[in-house]
Structure formats: C-alpha cells, structure tokens
Design an enzyme around this catalytic site. Sequence first.
Site, short mmCIF file in Angstrom:
data_model
loop_
_atom_site.label_atom_id
_atom_site.label_comp_id
_atom_site.label_asym_id
_atom_site.label_seq_id
_atom_site.Cartn_x
_atom_site.Cartn_y
_atom_site.Cartn_z
N ASP A 110 -10.44 -4.07 -4.47
CA ASP A 110 -9.89 -3.20 -3.77
C ASP A 110 -10.67 -1.55 -3.86
O ASP A 110 -10.72 -1.12 -5.25
CB ASP A 110 -8.20 -3.50 -4.10
CG ASP A 110 -7.69 -2.10 -3.44
OD1 ASP A 110 -8.30 -1.32 -2.31
OD2 ASP A 110 -6.44 -2.76 -3.27
N HIS A 132 -7.76 -4.42 -0.36
CA HIS A 132 -6.88 -3.91 -0.54
C HIS A 132 -5.84 -4.56 0.93
O HIS A 132 -5.16 -4.34 0.40
CB HIS A 132 -7.12 -2.14 0.13
CG HIS A 132 -5.19 -1.49 -0.49
ND1 HIS A 132 -5.69 -1.36 -0.95
CD2 HIS A 132 -5.38 -0.79 1.28
CE1 HIS A 132 -4.75 -0.46 -1.20
NE2 HIS A 132 -4.56 -0.64 0.27
N SER A 146 0.97 -1.40 0.13
CA SER A 146 -0.32 -0.43 -0.15
C SER A 146 0.95 1.26 0.29
O SER A 146 1.29 2.01 -0.70
CB SER A 146 -0.97 0.16 0.98
OG SER A 146 -2.05 0.71 0.85
C1 MLT Z 1 -3.26 3.95 1.98
O1 MLT Z 1 -4.39 3.40 2.60
O2 MLT Z 1 -1.84 3.91 2.50
C2 MLT Z 1 -2.73 4.51 0.01
O3 MLT Z 1 -3.58 3.52 -0.76
C3 MLT Z 1 -1.60 4.43 -0.58
C4 MLT Z 1 -0.88 5.53 -0.07
O4 MLT Z 1 -1.76 6.45 0.52
O5 MLT Z 1 0.09 6.37 -0.71
#
Ligand code: MLT
Length: 210
Positions: A156, A187, A106
């Site tokens: 996701d 996700h 992520s």
């Molecule tokens: C997260 O939850 O961190 C996002 O999906 C990705 C990000 O903000 O880099």
Amino acid sequence: MSSQALAFTHRFEPGAADLSPLLLLHGTGGDESDLLPLGRAVAPGAALLSPRGPVSENGAPRFFRRLAEGVFDEADLRRRTEDLADFVAAARDRYGLPAPVALGFSNGANIAAAMLMQRPETLAGAVLIRPMVPFAVPPRADLGGRPVLVLSGVMDPIVPVENARRLAAQLTAAGAAVEHRVLPAGHGLSQAEIGLSADWIRTLPRPALA
Ligand code: MLT
C-alpha cells in the site's frame, strides 16, 4: 431503497433480522452505491445501510476533510464522526435495526475507526479495509471486546503497514478483539477482501431478536 430524509444521503436495503446489518462506508470519490455489491457478497441477506460522505474534495465525496493525503483535519474528523454516529442512531430507529457492523474502505475505514474510538456504542464491530490511524491522540474508549478485522496491503503506497499495526494496537488497547491481516495487495480493494471478510463476518455473534 433510496432516502434523503435522514441527515445523510444514503441507500438502505432491508435484510434478515437475525443478521447484523452492515454500515457501508466508501472511500474517497465513492458514493452510497459503491460498496453495495461488496456488502451483498460478504453478508448475503444482511440489511445494508450505505451513506454518502458529506464532504466534497474537488467533487470527490469523503467522510471528513484532510489537509493533504494522510494528514487529517482532526477537528473536522471529530465533528463528522459525531454527525455520522447520530445518523446511524436515527437510521436504526427509522429502519428498526440493531447496531451495525461497519464495512469501511480507505476514507470510510478511517471514519469507522474514529467512530469506534469516539462513539463506540454505535457499532457492533467493524471490517476496516486499508485504514490508518485517525487521531494523533485517540480518545479513551472502552470497546468491550468488539470484534474488528483490519485488512492491510503490504504494498500500500498510502498506508504503511506500520501505521495499520499502530491502529490495531490502539484498538486492542481500548478493548477490541482485533484480527489484523496483511495481504499481498496495494491500497485498492482486491478479491481477497471478499472471502476474508465473508468468513470473518460468519463468525460474528448474531444480534438478539427484539
Ligand atoms: C484516501 O484516499 O481516502 C486516504 O487514503 C484515506 C483518507 O484520506 O481518509
């Protein structure tokens, strides 16, 4: 081994000299301990270098600032990418490591993708779990055949598969050898990540022994 002397708070576990080290990059709200079990599972015996994201979003560590979910502060991303690449270079000197393969989840996958484009010499390759396109206009990079595995989730809610496809296409255009797998997942990290990443990492060329 824990260390704060380098610029990033991090953990380091030594490993076999003939295996590429893994650079573990956690997701939002994680820390330097989060991905150690995943790293050990996908690359048994490899050295593990695991920094903590230096940005706090209401107390949740991240590797760079975002303005909203999926909307990045690109000036901050560029600066933090430089800082992380400099940390990796310093940690390689300190611990005597070849270039690592990033294993990012992520937010960690997003800074790994940014590093591939902005400081390609930093990484020998990357496993990007649930990444998205980091830069509206990517820097020109020559990835010289570096292997990259992109793992997306068809369900996701944060990263549409089309966005991950665009990232895979950008990396391919920059010369990376990209394999993009779309999994029946959301996700979050799933069991599938372990087997797929381990199988893929086993196919990587071994680093030349010094
Ligand atoms: C997260 O939850 O961190 C996002 O999906 C990705 C990000 O903000 O880099």
